[in-house]
Design a protein around this motif. Structure first.
Motif, PDB file in Angstrom:
ATOM      1  N   MET A  38     -40.559 -47.686  -9.388  1.00  0.00           N
ATOM      2  CA  MET A  38     -41.785 -48.407  -9.738  1.00  0.00           C
ATOM      3  C   MET A  38     -41.774 -48.821 -11.200  1.00  0.00           C
ATOM      4  SD  MET A  38     -44.689 -46.276  -7.598  1.00  0.00           S
ATOM      5  CE  MET A  38     -46.027 -47.347  -8.160  1.00  0.00           C
ATOM      6  N   ILE A  39     -41.300 -47.939 -12.074  1.00  0.00           N
ATOM      7  CA  ILE A  39     -41.202 -48.286 -13.492  1.00  0.00           C
ATOM      8  C   ILE A  39     -40.185 -49.409 -13.691  1.00  0.00           C
ATOM      9  CG2 ILE A  39     -40.507 -47.422 -15.763  1.00  0.00           C
ATOM     10  CD1 ILE A  39     -41.602 -44.689 -14.929  1.00  0.00           C
ATOM     11  N   TYR A  40     -39.058 -49.309 -13.002  1.00  0.00           N
ATOM     12  CA  TYR A  40     -38.027 -50.340 -13.124  1.00  0.00           C
ATOM     13  C   TYR A  40     -38.539 -51.695 -12.642  1.00  0.00           C
ATOM     14  CZ  TYR A  40     -33.539 -52.711 -12.554  1.00  0.00           C
ATOM     15  OH  TYR A  40     -32.505 -53.607 -12.641  1.00  0.00           O
ATOM     16  N   SER A  41     -39.393 -51.698 -11.613  1.00  0.00           N
ATOM     17  CA  SER A  41     -39.903 -52.957 -11.072  1.00  0.00           C
ATOM     18  C   SER A  41     -40.839 -53.670 -12.038  1.00  0.00           C
ATOM     19  CB  SER A  41     -40.636 -52.703  -9.754  1.00  0.00           C
ATOM     20  OG  SER A  41     -41.850 -51.995  -9.970  1.00  0.00           O
ATOM     21  N   THR A  42     -41.394 -52.941 -13.007  1.00  0.00           N
ATOM     22  CA  THR A  42     -42.292 -53.576 -13.978  1.00  0.00           C
ATOM     23  C   THR A  42     -41.542 -54.274 -15.103  1.00  0.00           C
ATOM     24  OG1 THR A  42     -42.468 -51.508 -15.251  1.00  0.00           O
ATOM     25  CG2 THR A  42     -44.096 -51.876 -13.504  1.00  0.00           C
ATOM     26  N   PHE A  43     -40.217 -54.029 -15.192  1.00  0.00           N
ATOM     27  CA  PHE A  43     -39.440 -54.619 -16.278  1.00  0.00           C
ATOM     28  C   PHE A  43     -38.298 -55.504 -15.795  1.00  0.00           C
ATOM     29  CE2 PHE A  43     -41.115 -50.581 -17.941  1.00  0.00           C
ATOM     30  CZ  PHE A  43     -41.813 -51.049 -19.044  1.00  0.00           C
ATOM     31  N   ALA A  44     -37.905 -55.370 -14.542  1.00  0.00           N
ATOM     32  CA  ALA A  44     -36.748 -56.130 -14.057  1.00  0.00           C
ATOM     33  C   ALA A  44     -36.997 -56.604 -12.635  1.00  0.00           C
ATOM     34  CB  ALA A  44     -35.479 -55.276 -14.126  1.00  0.00           C
ATOM     35  N   ARG A  45     -36.165 -57.545 -12.221  1.00  0.00           N
ATOM     36  CA  ARG A  45     -36.250 -58.105 -10.869  1.00  0.00           C
ATOM     37  C   ARG A  45     -35.570 -57.167  -9.875  1.00  0.00           C
ATOM     38  NH1 ARG A  45     -39.160 -62.134  -8.229  1.00  0.00           N
ATOM     39  NH2 ARG A  45     -37.974 -62.826  -6.405  1.00  0.00           N
ATOM     40  N   LEU A  46     -36.251 -56.840  -8.790  1.00  0.00           N
ATOM     41  CA  LEU A  46     -35.701 -55.950  -7.781  1.00  0.00           C
ATOM     42  C   LEU A  46     -34.976 -56.745  -6.700  1.00  0.00           C
ATOM     43  CD1 LEU A  46     -38.528 -53.313  -7.150  1.00  0.00           C
ATOM     44  CD2 LEU A  46     -36.462 -53.059  -8.531  1.00  0.00           C
ATOM     45  N   SER A  47     -33.832 -56.234  -6.302  1.00  0.00           N
ATOM     46  CA  SER A  47     -33.108 -56.840  -5.188  1.00  0.00           C
ATOM     47  C   SER A  47     -33.632 -56.256  -3.875  1.00  0.00           C
ATOM     48  CB  SER A  47     -31.608 -56.565  -5.317  1.00  0.00           C
ATOM     49  OG  SER A  47     -31.354 -55.163  -5.265  1.00  0.00           O
ATOM     50  N   ASN A  48     -33.244 -56.873  -2.773  1.00  0.00           N
ATOM     51  CA  ASN A  48     -33.633 -56.360  -1.461  1.00  0.00           C
ATOM     52  C   ASN A  48     -33.081 -54.963  -1.216  1.00  0.00           C
ATOM     53  OD1 ASN A  48     -35.319 -58.323  -0.500  1.00  0.00           O
ATOM     54  ND2 ASN A  48     -33.719 -59.445   0.596  1.00  0.00           N
ATOM     55  N   HIS A  49     -31.896 -54.691  -1.754  1.00  0.00           N
ATOM     56  CA  HIS A  49     -31.302 -53.368  -1.586  1.00  0.00           C
ATOM     57  C   HIS A  49     -32.163 -52.296  -2.256  1.00  0.00           C
ATOM     58  CE1 HIS A  49     -28.274 -50.245  -1.237  1.00  0.00           C
ATOM     59  NE2 HIS A  49     -28.353 -50.039  -2.548  1.00  0.00           N
ATOM     60  N   LEU A  50     -32.640 -52.572  -3.468  1.00  0.00           N
ATOM     61  CA  LEU A  50     -33.486 -51.599  -4.157  1.00  0.00           C
ATOM     62  C   LEU A  50     -34.829 -51.434  -3.453  1.00  0.00           C
ATOM     63  CD1 LEU A  50     -32.831 -52.353  -7.938  1.00  0.00           C
ATOM     64  CD2 LEU A  50     -32.052 -50.412  -6.573  1.00  0.00           C
ATOM     65  N   ARG A  51     -35.320 -52.494  -2.831  1.00  0.00           N
ATOM     66  CA  ARG A  51     -36.559 -52.369  -2.068  1.00  0.00           C
ATOM     67  C   ARG A  51     -36.366 -51.478  -0.846  1.00  0.00           C
ATOM     68  NH1 ARG A  51     -39.397 -58.332  -1.914  1.00  0.00           N
ATOM     69  NH2 ARG A  51     -38.959 -58.936  -4.061  1.00  0.00           N
ATOM     70  N   LYS A  52     -35.213 -51.583  -0.220  1.00  0.00           N
ATOM     71  CA  LYS A  52     -34.924 -50.695   0.902  1.00  0.00           C
ATOM     72  C   LYS A  52     -34.819 -49.247   0.429  1.00  0.00           C
ATOM     73  CE  LYS A  52     -32.439 -54.193   3.585  1.00  0.00           C
ATOM     74  NZ  LYS A  52     -31.118 -54.612   4.163  1.00  0.00           N
ATOM     75  N   VAL A  53     -34.188 -49.060  -0.727  1.00  0.00           N
ATOM     76  CA  VAL A  53     -34.096 -47.715  -1.294  1.00  0.00           C
ATOM     77  C   VAL A  53     -35.493 -47.173  -1.585  1.00  0.00           C
ATOM     78  CG1 VAL A  53     -33.286 -46.385  -3.277  1.00  0.00           C
ATOM     79  CG2 VAL A  53     -31.799 -48.103  -2.251  1.00  0.00           C
ATOM     80  N   PHE A  54     -36.369 -48.022  -2.096  1.00  0.00           N
ATOM     81  CA  PHE A  54     -37.745 -47.602  -2.367  1.00  0.00           C
ATOM     82  C   PHE A  54     -38.465 -47.201  -1.081  1.00  0.00           C
ATOM     83  CE2 PHE A  54     -42.285 -48.564  -2.783  1.00  0.00           C
ATOM     84  CZ  PHE A  54     -42.615 -47.787  -3.878  1.00  0.00           C
ATOM     85  N   ALA A  55     -38.236 -47.954  -0.005  1.00  0.00           N
ATOM     86  CA  ALA A  55     -38.873 -47.628   1.275  1.00  0.00           C
ATOM     87  C   ALA A  55     -38.443 -46.255   1.774  1.00  0.00           C
ATOM     88  CB  ALA A  55     -38.548 -48.707   2.308  1.00  0.00           C
ATOM     89  N   PHE A  56     -37.145 -45.949   1.666  1.00  0.00           N
ATOM     90  CA  PHE A  56     -36.655 -44.641   2.115  1.00  0.00           C
ATOM     91  C   PHE A  56     -37.096 -43.532   1.162  1.00  0.00           C
ATOM     92  CE2 PHE A  56     -33.849 -47.175   4.762  1.00  0.00           C
ATOM     93  CZ  PHE A  56     -33.730 -46.406   5.901  1.00  0.00           C
ATOM     94  N   CYS A  57     -37.129 -43.815  -0.137  1.00  0.00           N
ATOM     95  CA  CYS A  57     -37.564 -42.799  -1.099  1.00  0.00           C
ATOM     96  C   CYS A  57     -39.046 -42.473  -0.941  1.00  0.00           C
ATOM     97  CB  CYS A  57     -37.290 -43.276  -2.530  1.00  0.00           C
ATOM     98  SG  CYS A  57     -35.542 -43.305  -2.985  1.00  0.00           S
ATOM     99  N   SER A  58     -39.812 -43.427  -0.416  1.00  0.00           N
ATOM    100  CA  SER A  58     -41.242 -43.168  -0.215  1.00  0.00           C
ATOM    101  C   SER A  58     -41.476 -42.037   0.776  1.00  0.00           C
ATOM    102  CB  SER A  58     -41.929 -44.441   0.273  1.00  0.00           C
ATOM    103  OG  SER A  58     -41.826 -45.476  -0.684  1.00  0.00           O
ATOM    104  N   THR A  59     -40.535 -41.859   1.718  1.00  0.00           N
ATOM    105  CA  THR A  59     -40.688 -40.767   2.681  1.00  0.00           C
ATOM    106  C   THR A  59     -40.510 -39.403   2.028  1.00  0.00           C
ATOM    107  OG1 THR A  59     -38.336 -40.892   3.291  1.00  0.00           O
ATOM    108  CG2 THR A  59     -39.882 -42.240   4.559  1.00  0.00           C
ATOM    109  N   LEU A  60     -39.921 -39.361   0.819  1.00  0.00           N
ATOM    110  CA  LEU A  60     -39.805 -38.088   0.105  1.00  0.00           C
ATOM    111  C   LEU A  60     -41.173 -37.539  -0.286  1.00  0.00           C
ATOM    112  CD1 LEU A  60     -36.743 -38.761  -2.242  1.00  0.00           C
ATOM    113  CD2 LEU A  60     -36.801 -37.411  -0.148  1.00  0.00           C
ATOM    114  N   CYS A  61     -42.150 -38.432  -0.447  1.00  0.00           N
ATOM    115  CA  CYS A  61     -43.506 -37.976  -0.741  1.00  0.00           C
ATOM    116  C   CYS A  61     -44.057 -37.156   0.424  1.00  0.00           C
ATOM    117  CB  CYS A  61     -44.416 -39.167  -1.029  1.00  0.00           C
ATOM    118  SG  CYS A  61     -43.868 -40.190  -2.408  1.00  0.00           S
ATOM    119  N   LEU A  62     -43.726 -37.564   1.642  1.00  0.00           N
ATOM    120  CA  LEU A  62     -44.110 -36.783   2.815  1.00  0.00           C
ATOM    121  C   LEU A  62     -43.378 -35.447   2.836  1.00  0.00           C
ATOM    122  CD1 LEU A  62     -44.330 -39.160   5.914  1.00  0.00           C
ATOM    123  CD2 LEU A  62     -46.165 -37.877   4.828  1.00  0.00           C
TER     124      LEU A  62
END
Length: 349
Positions: A265-289
């Protein structure tokens, strides 16, 4: 071609814009996300519901402010599991877009409220341990049930208010500002502000636990030098040290589970995210669960009061099952004895 690029010239507030945030492209990725959410969510709801039952079924634990804060944490984790799993699977797996911008922001606000309340409950628990160890003689005067309930009320209202800001108008559609790369319709500056809010909470928790561990280390050294003097004060300090270690374990799991999401989330405020990083973010979100699922396990293993309540609950359930198994046998024995009595009466007549 990136699907998000096709919407740059279109309205950024269109419902079709949400399609560029649905980054799971293969069936295997969707099945993996659905499996993780289903497994973690189900276990989280069951475990935290069990914690709430153990706390409020025991008069001793439900009266203590420490366990009121733990109850708030368990409740927040239950709500987070329900809202997050339903909205996350519906968005990334089912790819449902047949809802309005307001409905999406409402769901996102529910997820933010529950996860923020979970983290804030950990902060209150850390402050409770901080006061208990730093000022043990004044603890009961400073930390009362009334103050605990007031603190919980302020906590939930604050988290709900902050999470509702995008729905109330702080979004890129209303302000015509830059949108977030990770969440549809969410303002870029709101994401940055929410990250700062979470980092402040984490900083306060780390500071409180650093002090708790320092005092715990001092207490252990003192106990080794004065092993003869064992009283109520020492017993209470040992309980506080054990609970402090338990909550440090919770904090460690929290940081490990939330760090990947916060970093992206911090990286997304300063740089452009690729689709690969968005997929990584989606999977990392399950770590909150995963964090919400691990918390009650740590309580059950480290808290003697909850562990004893759990053992009593299991023993009571075992007795009930045993009684239910024996009741049909007793009933059949009673019926056979009645039949024998009737037969004997018939012979006599």
């Amino acid at each position: 071609m990136d699907i998000c690029e096709t919407h740059e010239n279109a309205s950024k507030c269109s419902v079709n814009t949400m399609e560029c945030f649905m980054v799971l492209s293969t069936q295997a990725q969707k099945i993996s996300i659905a499996t993780l959410c289903g497994l973690f969510g189900t276990l989280c709801i069951f475990e935290n519901s069990l914690v709430l039952y153990l706390i409020f079924s025991s008069p001793g634990t439900r009266k203590k402010p420490s366990y009121l804060f733990i109850s708030s944490l368990a409740l927040a984790d239950i709500l987070a599991s329900i809202i997050f799993v339903c909205s996350f699977v519906n968005f990334h797996v089912v790819n449902e877009t047949d809802f309005s911008k307001e409905m999406f922001l409402l769901q996102l606000g529910g997820v933010n409220t529950s996860f923020s309340a979970s983290l804030s409950s950990l902060l209150l628990t850390a402050l409770d341990r901080y006061i208990s160890i730093s000022r043990p003689s004044e603890y009961k005067l400073l930390m009362t049930r009334k103050r605990a309930w007031i603190a919980l009320g302020v906590l939930w209202v604050t988290c709900a208010t902050i999470a509702s800001l995008p729905l109330l108008g702080w979004n890129c559609c209303t302000l015509n500002s830059t949108c977030s790369q990770l969440f549809p319709f969410v303002d870029h500056n709101y994401v940055l502000s929410w990250i700062c809010f979470i980092m402040v909470l984490l900083g306060c928790i780390i500071y409180a636990y650093t002090h708790v561990l320092w005092r715990a280390h001092q207490h252990v050294a003192y106990m080794e030098k004065h092993q003869v003097q064992v009283g109520k004060q020492n017993t209470r300090m040992r309980m506080d040290v054990m609970l402090a270690k338990t909550l440090v374990m919770v904090l460690t799991v929290l940081v490990l589970c939330w760090s990947p999401v916060l970093v992206l989330m911090i990286y997304s405020t300063f740089a452009r995210l690729s689709n690969h990083l968005r997929k990584v973010f989606a999977f990392c979100s399950t770590l909150c669960l995963l964090n919400s699922m691990v918390n009650p396990i740590i309580y059950a293993l480290r808290s003697k009061e909850l562990y004893s309540s759990l053992r009593m609950a299991f023993s009571q359930l075992r007795r009930q099952l045993k009684a239910s198994e024996e009741s049909p046998e007793a009933e059949s024995t009673h019926k056979s004895s009645m039949i024998e009595t009737i037969c004997e009466d018939m012979r006599v007549t």
